[in-house]
Structure formats: C-alpha cells, structure tokens
Design a protein around this motif. Sequence first.
Motif, PDB file in Angstrom:
ATOM      1  N   LEU A 124      41.485  40.776  28.697  1.00  0.00           N
ATOM      2  CA  LEU A 124      42.151  40.806  29.727  1.00  0.00           C
ATOM      3  C   LEU A 124      41.913  41.484  30.842  1.00  0.00           C
ATOM      4  O   LEU A 124      42.058  42.825  30.761  1.00  0.00           O
ATOM      5  CB  LEU A 124      43.626  40.838  29.149  1.00  0.00           C
ATOM      6  N   ASN A 125      41.542  40.931  31.878  1.00  0.00           N
ATOM      7  CA  ASN A 125      40.963  41.645  33.160  1.00  0.00           C
ATOM      8  C   ASN A 125      41.968  41.566  34.431  1.00  0.00           C
ATOM      9  O   ASN A 125      42.489  40.361  34.427  1.00  0.00           O
ATOM     10  CB  ASN A 125      39.666  41.224  33.732  1.00  0.00           C
ATOM     11  N   VAL A 126      42.310  42.278  35.101  1.00  0.00           N
ATOM     12  CA  VAL A 126      43.252  42.115  36.075  1.00  0.00           C
ATOM     13  C   VAL A 126      42.432  42.920  37.413  1.00  0.00           C
ATOM     14  O   VAL A 126      42.095  43.904  37.600  1.00  0.00           O
ATOM     15  CB  VAL A 126      44.604  43.034  35.784  1.00  0.00           C
ATOM     16  N   GLY A 127      42.195  41.874  38.308  1.00  0.00           N
ATOM     17  CA  GLY A 127      41.565  42.264  39.348  1.00  0.00           C
ATOM     18  C   GLY A 127      42.322  42.064  40.812  1.00  0.00           C
ATOM     19  O   GLY A 127      43.070  41.182  40.877  1.00  0.00           O
ATOM     20  N   LEU A 128      42.085  43.003  41.528  1.00  0.00           N
ATOM     21  CA  LEU A 128      42.556  42.815  43.081  1.00  0.00           C
ATOM     22  C   LEU A 128      41.549  42.608  43.900  1.00  0.00           C
ATOM     23  O   LEU A 128      40.671  43.969  44.514  1.00  0.00           O
ATOM     24  CB  LEU A 128      43.433  43.998  43.523  1.00  0.00           C
ATOM     25  N   TYR A 129      41.227  41.253  44.538  1.00  0.00           N
ATOM     26  CA  TYR A 129      40.138  41.169  45.143  1.00  0.00           C
ATOM     27  C   TYR A 129      40.244  40.868  46.734  1.00  0.00           C
ATOM     28  O   TYR A 129      41.290  40.340  47.143  1.00  0.00           O
ATOM     29  CB  TYR A 129      39.205  40.121  44.583  1.00  0.00           C
TER      30      TYR A 129
ATOM     31  N   PRO B  91      40.343  37.104  56.572  1.00  0.00           N
ATOM     32  CA  PRO B  91      40.214  37.817  55.288  1.00  0.00           C
ATOM     33  C   PRO B  91      41.470  38.070  54.680  1.00  0.00           C
ATOM     34  O   PRO B  91      42.532  38.354  55.269  1.00  0.00           O
ATOM     35  CB  PRO B  91      39.387  39.017  55.233  1.00  0.00           C
ATOM     36  N   HIS B  92      41.655  37.899  53.300  1.00  0.00           N
ATOM     37  CA  HIS B  92      42.903  38.011  52.672  1.00  0.00           C
ATOM     38  C   HIS B  92      42.713  38.440  51.182  1.00  0.00           C
ATOM     39  O   HIS B  92      41.673  38.205  50.583  1.00  0.00           O
ATOM     40  CB  HIS B  92      43.646  36.582  52.791  1.00  0.00           C
ATOM     41  N   PRO B  93      43.724  38.981  50.726  1.00  0.00           N
ATOM     42  CA  PRO B  93      43.677  39.403  49.131  1.00  0.00           C
ATOM     43  C   PRO B  93      44.023  38.654  48.188  1.00  0.00           C
ATOM     44  O   PRO B  93      44.966  37.502  48.465  1.00  0.00           O
ATOM     45  CB  PRO B  93      44.635  40.538  48.861  1.00  0.00           C
ATOM     46  N   MET B  94      43.714  38.698  46.926  1.00  0.00           N
ATOM     47  CA  MET B  94      44.111  37.778  45.879  1.00  0.00           C
ATOM     48  C   MET B  94      44.206  38.790  44.295  1.00  0.00           C
ATOM     49  O   MET B  94      43.443  39.695  44.399  1.00  0.00           O
ATOM     50  CB  MET B  94      42.925  36.679  45.303  1.00  0.00           C
ATOM     51  N   LEU B  95      45.343  38.529  43.830  1.00  0.00           N
ATOM     52  CA  LEU B  95      45.602  39.205  42.579  1.00  0.00           C
ATOM     53  C   LEU B  95      45.071  38.353  41.508  1.00  0.00           C
ATOM     54  O   LEU B  95      45.430  37.110  41.462  1.00  0.00           O
ATOM     55  CB  LEU B  95      46.947  39.588  42.254  1.00  0.00           C
ATOM     56  N   ASN B  96      44.102  38.546  40.670  1.00  0.00           N
ATOM     57  CA  ASN B  96      43.620  37.653  39.693  1.00  0.00           C
ATOM     58  C   ASN B  96      43.547  38.232  38.300  1.00  0.00           C
ATOM     59  O   ASN B  96      43.355  39.286  37.946  1.00  0.00           O
ATOM     60  CB  ASN B  96      42.044  37.499  39.816  1.00  0.00           C
ATOM     61  N   LEU B  97      44.238  37.348  37.388  1.00  0.00           N
ATOM     62  CA  LEU B  97      44.031  37.732  35.824  1.00  0.00           C
ATOM     63  C   LEU B  97      43.399  36.684  35.340  1.00  0.00           C
ATOM     64  O   LEU B  97      43.300  35.318  35.372  1.00  0.00           O
ATOM     65  CB  LEU B  97      45.386  37.590  35.281  1.00  0.00           C
ATOM     66  N   ALA B  98      42.386  37.128  34.293  1.00  0.00           N
ATOM     67  CA  ALA B  98      41.626  36.383  33.580  1.00  0.00           C
ATOM     68  C   ALA B  98      41.598  36.683  32.054  1.00  0.00           C
ATOM     69  O   ALA B  98      41.720  37.932  31.707  1.00  0.00           O
ATOM     70  CB  ALA B  98      40.130  36.312  34.120  1.00  0.00           C
ATOM     71  N   TRP B  99      41.852  35.870  31.077  1.00  0.00           N
ATOM     72  CA  TRP B  99      42.017  36.354  29.495  1.00  0.00           C
ATOM     73  C   TRP B  99      41.579  35.437  28.493  1.00  0.00           C
ATOM     74  O   TRP B  99      41.296  34.217  28.958  1.00  0.00           O
ATOM     75  CB  TRP B  99      43.588  36.645  29.345  1.00  0.00           C
ATOM     76  N   GLY B 100      41.468  35.923  27.515  1.00  0.00           N
ATOM     77  CA  GLY B 100      40.875  35.130  26.309  1.00  0.00           C
ATOM     78  C   GLY B 100      41.363  35.828  25.118  1.00  0.00           C
ATOM     79  O   GLY B 100      40.589  36.795  24.695  1.00  0.00           O
ATOM     80  N   ILE B 101      42.520  35.600  24.650  1.00  0.00           N
ATOM     81  CA  ILE B 101      43.052  36.354  23.473  1.00  0.00           C
ATOM     82  C   ILE B 101      43.566  35.592  22.262  1.00  0.00           C
ATOM     83  O   ILE B 101      44.032  34.558  22.288  1.00  0.00           O
ATOM     84  CB  ILE B 101      44.519  36.883  23.923  1.00  0.00           C
ATOM     85  N   PRO B 102      42.846  36.003  21.214  1.00  0.00           N
ATOM     86  CA  PRO B 102      42.928  35.325  19.986  1.00  0.00           C
ATOM     87  C   PRO B 102      44.229  35.422  19.213  1.00  0.00           C
ATOM     88  O   PRO B 102      44.823  36.684  19.355  1.00  0.00           O
ATOM     89  CB  PRO B 102      41.892  35.913  18.925  1.00  0.00           C
TER      90      PRO B 102
END
Length: 292
Positions: free
Chosen positions: A160-165, A189-200
């Motif tokens: 689970l990755n949480v990024g502020l880009y 230019p503008h911000p984005m909060l991103n979550l990416a996951w792969g959880i068994p």
Amino acid sequence: MKFSQKKCLAAATLAVSALAAQSGTAHAATWSDTSIGYRWGANFAEPFGRNDISKSIVNLTHASGYKYGTNFLNADVLMADSKDPSAPGSKSGSQEIYIVYRHTLDLGKVTGNDFKFGPVRGLGLTAGFDVNTKNDAGYNSKKRMIVAGPTLMMDVPGFLNVGLYYLWESNAPYSKFSHTQTDRYSYDPHPMLNLAWGIPFNLGPVPLSFEGFANFIAAKGKNEFGGNTAAETNIDMQVMYDVSPHLGAAPKTFKAGLEYQYWRNKFGNNHNGPAGDGAFAKTTMIRVEYHF
C-alpha cells in the motif's frame, strides 16, 4: 486522424516494451511481473456525452523492483461502442491509448537509513508521466502530464503506497466539429493524493487479492476554453481470484475478478455543470489477466 484497433494495440505494446527494456537495462531487476489483461463494462461515461457507453479495454502492465526502487508501467487500449463515436455521426466507436509510468526511488535503500515509523515501512521519491491519445467525435485528447513527489510505503501484507504528488498537465485537443486545433495548453500545476495497493486476503478457503488505486486531484485552474475546472476523484478497485490451479498453471498466472470505477468530475469537468452526467462515471467491469 484515424487509427485501427490493431494499430492502437501495436503502438501501446511497442511503447511499453521499449520502456520496460530501458528500465531493465538500467537496473537489474530483483523481481518482475508482466501481464496482459482484458476488461469490459457497459456504464462508462464521457464528459459532455453519455454515461452508458460500453468499452473493451486491453492492457499491458509491467511492475518490477531493483536494488534501489521500483518501476511501474501500464498501457491501456480503450475501444468504445458507437455511443462514444470516433467522428461526428459515425457508427464506429472511439479508440484511445493511455500510458502511465512511475518510478519510485526507495530512500532507505539509497541512503542505508531506516525510515520506518508507526505503520510506515519506508519512504520514497516518485516521478513519472501520463500520456494519452484519443480518436473521438469531439475533444480528441492529447494529454501530457509529469508527476513527482514523495511516497509513503505502508507496512501491510502485499503493498500500500500513499503519495502526495504535484502534477504538470497539458493538452492539445482537435475538434472534429469545427476542424480546429487548439495549441498545447498548460493547466495550473496542482497536487494529487494517490493511493495504490495490492493486498492478499482470504474469504474462507478462497484466496483473493484486493487491488487498485485512488486519485484525489485538486482543481487545475482554467481549462483551455476559459472555463473553471473542478476537483476530481478517480477510484478504481478490483477483487481478483487466482484461477491458475483450475487451469493446471503455476500460481498467479491467470486471474479473474470484478472491478469497479468511481470517477467524479472526470478530467476536471464539473458534473454539475455543462459536462453533465457524462463527467460522473460509476462503472462495473469484469476483468481477466495473464501474468508471465
């Protein structure tokens, strides 16, 4: 510009193969996962258009890790039905290629320091891009976007990755109605909060995985036509089942499942404004994947 489904797939495949090869040459992979997938849904939506569009999507995805970080690359070829036509009055559907690339540098591995705290197992710096081209009756998107910012890698099974880009996005659409080309226009230019996951996880004796991403994107100022943009929410998630044992294949070779996408104010178009219901997609899909 016209392009066939075969040309779409060939272009996407070449792009992904070239980038994956480049990444592999620069950094010897310690692990990798490449897959070809297909998904279909009947309730896709497009701003200023309809929200009952059927699309078939073929994707090629590559994820890998090396000594100092990870690479992720995905190319989607999206083929719509005639409700999202390829030209005004056409009975053929639009076609789109959308490519995403992300590289995350693991600061702990680079510096030899431990950035673990609380639920966080590591800290990274992520950079990458989005590129698309679409052949449709109206907007004909030619998106280009640079992405950069910090990423927290959470301590969970799988990832689970949480990024502020920060995003630097531009477009140069061509209108088939007026036959006019818009010069490449850069949004604020503008911000984005991103979550990416792969959880068994297991449902009783059944092994499953919960996968996906969520993007919460701030408004990006005025659009290329002088209108205001809106904050955007794009959540795409799926539950996948490993069907490999039933097909006599190695584990995690074949997966099948259900996917759901919630996309509010698609591409920054306010669904309460002229873009209408087409700017608010709520789409259920079936999905299959072959991993190699």
